[in-house]
Design an enzyme around this catalytic site. Structure first.
Site, short mmCIF file in Angstrom:
data_model
loop_
_atom_site.label_atom_id
_atom_site.label_comp_id
_atom_site.label_asym_id
_atom_site.label_seq_id
_atom_site.Cartn_x
_atom_site.Cartn_y
_atom_site.Cartn_z
N HIS A 296 64.93 13.61 48.40
CA HIS A 296 66.24 14.15 48.78
C HIS A 296 67.04 14.56 47.54
O HIS A 296 67.87 13.79 47.06
CB HIS A 296 67.04 13.10 49.57
CG HIS A 296 66.62 12.98 51.01
ND1 HIS A 296 67.21 13.69 52.02
CD2 HIS A 296 65.65 12.23 51.59
CE1 HIS A 296 66.64 13.39 53.18
NE2 HIS A 296 65.68 12.51 52.94
N CYS B 191 62.38 16.94 52.58
CA CYS B 191 61.95 15.77 53.33
C CYS B 191 61.37 16.18 54.69
O CYS B 191 60.29 16.74 54.75
CB CYS B 191 63.11 14.78 53.48
SG CYS B 191 62.54 13.14 54.01
N GLU C 167 69.54 16.38 47.28
CA GLU C 167 70.99 16.49 47.50
C GLU C 167 71.73 15.23 47.06
O GLU C 167 72.92 15.29 46.77
CB GLU C 167 71.31 16.80 48.98
CG GLU C 167 71.11 15.66 49.97
CD GLU C 167 69.69 15.60 50.54
OE1 GLU C 167 68.76 16.13 49.90
OE2 GLU C 167 69.52 15.02 51.63
#
Ligand code: MN
Length: 246
Positions: A219, A114, A221
């Site tokens: 993202h 990002c 994660e």
């Protein structure tokens, strides 16, 4: 066997509850957990280190992860500040751009997420869209409201055939979340686009010729329950392991 050490840069944020002007060092726990799950040892790197200590911290780790965060200061790419550009942190910008250039020059594994993708683009000579809603025409939602879950799959990314991104994920289309206010405008010369949204937005890049140097605009994660997304962290840790000095 020693685990590869993955250095994750951090953000300095004010926490007034701890007293006026108290700054804390913060990181997404999800990145730490994704690196652990991949078999790496996450280590947080403060962006407020003195230059010689930043270099020493960088040399201590086997790979670097530049995570998400706030807007990038437009002075880093010699642009006027757009009224919609949020609070910026030039100290962090400079530390992360320095690390991005070191990793590019020295072929050190790097994964940028990002804001990290935006930092890498600026570090290597590119520019940014400062406010997507006003500066980029699209029918997609790249920055959905904060009230929504972070793993909400907002749009597709078409993966460049033959790219490392395709080899790592094993997919031609990725469904991704999207929580970015800014994005790549002019691509830095050395970077190659490896993923685009259907509106043309640059969503992933790699630095050709390097062992492992990848950026993504979403993202991952928050999406590690999806196999292809955890594979990005697995590939980072694997690359770090292969680059470890024996
Ligand atoms: Mn997006």
């Amino acid at each position: 066997m020693k685990k590869p050490v993955i250095g994750i840069t951090t953000a300095g944020v004010l926490n007034e509850r701890a007293g006026k002007g108290a700054r804390f060092m913060t990181a997404f726990v999800a990145n730490v957990k994704a690196v652990e799950k991949a078999g790496g040892l996450p280590l947080l790197i403060p962006c407020d280190l003195e230059p010689e200590n930043l270099r020493e911290a960088y040399e201590y780790v086997d790979a670097v992860l530049l995570p998400g965060g706030g807007d990038v200061d437009p002075s880093t790419y010699h642009a006027e500040r757009h009224p919609k550009t949020g609070t910026t942190d030039l100290q962090r910008d400079n530390a992360e751009m320095t690390i991005a250039r070191w990793a590019a020059d020295e072929d050190r594994p790097l994964f940028a997420i990002c804001r990290g993708q935006q930092i890498v683009n600026v570090a290597l000579g590119g520019t940014l869209i400062q406010d997507i809603p006003l500066q980029f025409e699209s029918d997609l939602s790249h920055n959905f409201p904060e009230s929504m879950e972070r793993d909400y799959l907002s749009h597709d990314v078409a993966v460049e055939p033959g790219s490392q991104l395709e080899q790592i994920t094993g997919l031609k289309t990725l469904k991704v979340n999207s929580m970015h206010h800014q994005a790549i405008e002019t691509l830095a010369d050395p970077l190659k686009i490896t993923g685009r949204a259907t509106d043309g937005m640059i969503e992933a890049t790699e630095l050709p010729g390097l062992y492992f140097y990848h950026t993504v605009q979403w993202h991952p994660e928050d999406l590690t329950h999806i196999e292809a997304m955890q594979k990005l962290y697995n590939a980072l840790v694997e690359a770090a392991r292969n680059r470890m000095t024996p």
